[in-house]
Scaffold this motif. Structure first.
Motif, mmCIF file in Angstrom:
data_model
loop_
_atom_site.group_PDB
_atom_site.id
_atom_site.type_symbol
_atom_site.label_atom_id
_atom_site.label_comp_id
_atom_site.label_asym_id
_atom_site.label_seq_id
_atom_site.Cartn_x
_atom_site.Cartn_y
_atom_site.Cartn_z
ATOM 1 N N TYR A 110 0.837 -1.204 0.000
ATOM 2 C CA TYR A 110 0.000 0.000 0.000
ATOM 3 C C TYR A 110 0.873 1.256 0.000
ATOM 4 O O TYR A 110 0.667 2.164 -0.801
ATOM 5 C CB TYR A 110 -0.936 -0.007 1.207
ATOM 6 C CG TYR A 110 -1.700 1.284 1.368
ATOM 7 C CD1 TYR A 110 -2.784 1.568 0.542
ATOM 8 C CD2 TYR A 110 -1.331 2.225 2.309
ATOM 9 C CE1 TYR A 110 -3.482 2.753 0.668
ATOM 10 C CE2 TYR A 110 -2.023 3.416 2.444
ATOM 11 C CZ TYR A 110 -3.100 3.672 1.617
ATOM 12 O OH TYR A 110 -3.778 4.851 1.744
ATOM 13 N N CYS A 111 1.852 1.293 0.904
ATOM 14 C CA CYS A 111 2.725 2.466 1.005
ATOM 15 C C CYS A 111 3.499 2.690 -0.287
ATOM 16 O O CYS A 111 3.643 3.829 -0.744
ATOM 17 C CB CYS A 111 3.677 2.334 2.189
ATOM 18 S SG CYS A 111 2.836 2.455 3.778
ATOM 19 N N THR A 112 3.986 1.627 -0.897
ATOM 20 C CA THR A 112 4.709 1.735 -2.160
ATOM 21 C C THR A 112 3.805 2.312 -3.243
ATOM 22 O O THR A 112 4.208 3.190 -4.005
ATOM 23 C CB THR A 112 5.247 0.359 -2.600
ATOM 24 O OG1 THR A 112 6.158 -0.107 -1.605
ATOM 25 C CG2 THR A 112 5.926 0.426 -3.949
ATOM 26 N N ARG A 113 2.571 1.836 -3.289
ATOM 27 C CA ARG A 113 1.647 2.324 -4.320
ATOM 28 C C ARG A 113 1.217 3.767 -4.075
ATOM 29 O O ARG A 113 0.896 4.485 -5.016
ATOM 30 C CB ARG A 113 0.414 1.427 -4.382
ATOM 31 C CG ARG A 113 0.747 0.036 -4.931
ATOM 32 C CD ARG A 113 -0.475 -0.781 -5.157
ATOM 33 N NE ARG A 113 -1.241 -0.191 -6.259
ATOM 34 C CZ ARG A 113 -2.438 -0.613 -6.622
ATOM 35 N NH1 ARG A 113 -3.011 -1.609 -5.985
ATOM 36 N NH2 ARG A 113 -3.075 -0.036 -7.618
ATOM 37 N N LYS A 114 1.217 4.186 -2.825
ATOM 38 C CA LYS A 114 0.765 5.540 -2.489
ATOM 39 C C LYS A 114 1.867 6.586 -2.573
ATOM 40 O O LYS A 114 1.576 7.773 -2.678
ATOM 41 C CB LYS A 114 0.160 5.580 -1.080
ATOM 42 C CG LYS A 114 -1.191 4.959 -0.955
ATOM 43 C CD LYS A 114 -2.216 5.589 -1.857
ATOM 44 C CE LYS A 114 -2.703 6.915 -1.338
ATOM 45 N NZ LYS A 114 -3.836 7.451 -2.093
ATOM 46 N N ARG A 115 3.114 6.154 -2.492
ATOM 47 C CA ARG A 115 4.237 7.128 -2.502
ATOM 48 C C ARG A 115 4.221 7.924 -3.788
ATOM 49 O O ARG A 115 4.091 7.393 -4.877
ATOM 50 C CB ARG A 115 5.566 6.408 -2.360
ATOM 51 C CG ARG A 115 5.846 6.073 -0.937
ATOM 52 C CD ARG A 115 7.311 5.757 -0.724
ATOM 53 N NE ARG A 115 7.430 5.265 0.626
ATOM 54 C CZ ARG A 115 7.511 3.976 0.953
ATOM 55 N NH1 ARG A 115 7.539 3.053 0.014
ATOM 56 N NH2 ARG A 115 7.584 3.608 2.196
ATOM 57 N N ARG A 116 4.381 9.182 -3.616
ATOM 58 C CA ARG A 116 4.501 10.107 -4.744
ATOM 59 C C ARG A 116 5.852 10.789 -4.629
ATOM 60 O O ARG A 116 6.293 11.098 -3.531
ATOM 61 C CB ARG A 116 3.408 11.169 -4.699
ATOM 62 C CG ARG A 116 1.997 10.628 -4.582
ATOM 63 C CD ARG A 116 1.371 10.539 -5.970
ATOM 64 N NE ARG A 116 -0.051 10.261 -5.863
ATOM 65 C CZ ARG A 116 -0.569 9.050 -6.006
ATOM 66 N NH1 ARG A 116 0.201 8.023 -6.217
ATOM 67 N NH2 ARG A 116 -1.862 8.870 -5.940
ATOM 68 N N PRO A 117 6.495 11.049 -5.739
ATOM 69 C CA PRO A 117 7.762 11.779 -5.646
ATOM 70 C C PRO A 117 7.529 13.131 -4.980
ATOM 71 O O PRO A 117 6.546 13.805 -5.276
ATOM 72 C CB PRO A 117 8.201 11.937 -7.088
ATOM 73 C CG PRO A 117 7.317 11.062 -7.900
ATOM 74 C CD PRO A 117 6.103 10.730 -7.089
ATOM 75 N N LEU A 118 8.399 13.482 -4.060
ATOM 76 C CA LEU A 118 8.279 14.776 -3.405
ATOM 77 C C LEU A 118 8.693 15.877 -4.379
ATOM 78 O O LEU A 118 9.623 15.690 -5.166
ATOM 79 C CB LEU A 118 9.167 14.815 -2.152
ATOM 80 C CG LEU A 118 8.786 13.846 -1.045
ATOM 81 C CD1 LEU A 118 9.830 13.882 0.056
ATOM 82 C CD2 LEU A 118 7.415 14.174 -0.488
ATOM 83 N N PRO A 119 8.005 17.000 -4.303
ATOM 84 C CA PRO A 119 8.405 18.101 -5.200
ATOM 85 C C PRO A 119 9.818 18.569 -4.850
ATOM 86 O O PRO A 119 10.229 18.538 -3.700
ATOM 87 C CB PRO A 119 7.361 19.188 -4.924
ATOM 88 C CG PRO A 119 6.690 18.811 -3.652
ATOM 89 C CD PRO A 119 6.905 17.343 -3.444
ATOM 90 N N ALA A 120 10.524 18.979 -5.876
ATOM 91 C CA ALA A 120 11.904 19.489 -5.664
ATOM 92 C C ALA A 120 11.862 20.762 -4.834
ATOM 93 O O ALA A 120 10.970 21.599 -5.020
ATOM 94 C CB ALA A 120 12.558 19.739 -7.008
ATOM 95 N N VAL A 121 12.783 20.881 -3.915
ATOM 96 C CA VAL A 121 12.872 22.071 -3.084
ATOM 97 C C VAL A 121 13.798 23.041 -3.785
ATOM 98 O O VAL A 121 14.937 22.709 -4.147
ATOM 99 C CB VAL A 121 13.401 21.711 -1.672
ATOM 100 C CG1 VAL A 121 13.552 22.956 -0.828
ATOM 101 C CG2 VAL A 121 12.487 20.697 -1.011
ATOM 102 N N GLY A 122 13.323 24.272 -3.986
ATOM 103 C CA GLY A 122 14.117 25.282 -4.676
ATOM 104 C C GLY A 122 15.201 25.857 -3.776
ATOM 105 O O GLY A 122 15.200 25.669 -2.551
ATOM 106 N N ALA A 123 16.150 26.522 -4.366
ATOM 107 C CA ALA A 123 17.254 27.155 -3.618
ATOM 108 C C ALA A 123 16.689 28.190 -2.657
ATOM 109 O O ALA A 123 15.771 28.938 -2.998
ATOM 110 C CB ALA A 123 18.234 27.809 -4.589
ATOM 111 N N GLY A 124 17.185 28.175 -1.456
ATOM 112 C CA GLY A 124 16.755 29.144 -0.444
ATOM 113 C C GLY A 124 15.441 28.773 0.202
ATOM 114 O O GLY A 124 14.896 29.497 0.985
ATOM 115 N N GLY A 125 14.876 27.604 -0.154
ATOM 116 C CA GLY A 125 13.569 27.276 0.378
ATOM 117 C C GLY A 125 13.627 26.208 1.348
ATOM 118 O O GLY A 125 13.098 25.905 2.269
#
Length: 125
Positions: A110-125
């Motif tokens: 379930y966890c594998t199927r639900k994982r979504r790539p996290l959005p990239a964190v921009g510089a300074g954020g």
């Protein structure tokens, strides 16, 4: 005996074992993907033993045969009305648990199927 006859014979032996496990309380719900001919033969055996069942088409030469407790089959009827590979992560999890699959493995799946790539964190954020 042809390969098809052998496979049908093997399927029937396996299904008879599942009936035995259901009657002994080991399983509450069973799912088998088999040929329509085997499903008809199994349906006769299930009817003779007064065991509830459900048949859902998969392809021209395969069906999913569910059998077990009526409440479990009623639940299956409520959320399984598409190919199993198209079930949502939640539906897949529910069905796996209902079928008695290993709980920690179902949780990992379930966890594998639900994982979504996290959005990239921009510089300074």
């Amino acid at each position: 005996m042809s390969a098809d006859d052998f496979n049908r014979h093997t399927d029937l032996k396996m299904l008879l074992h599942h009936i035995y496990e259901f009657q002994k309380g080991v399983r509450r719900l069973v799912l088998c993907t088999i040929c329509p001919t085997c499903a008809r033969l199994m349906a006769e055996r299930l009817q003779a033993r007064r065991i509830d069942y459900l048949v859902q088409p998969v392809t021209a030469d395969k069906v999913n045969l569910y059998f077990g407790h009526r409440a479990c089959l009623d639940a299956v009827r409520m959320f399984v009305h598409k190919p199993l590979n198209e079930l949502s992560a939640e539906e897949d999890f529910m069905l796996g648990v209902m079928l008695g699959y290993d709980l920690p493995m179902q949780c990992e799946r379930y966890c594998t199927r639900k994982r979504r790539p996290l959005p990239a964190v921009g510089a300074g954020g």
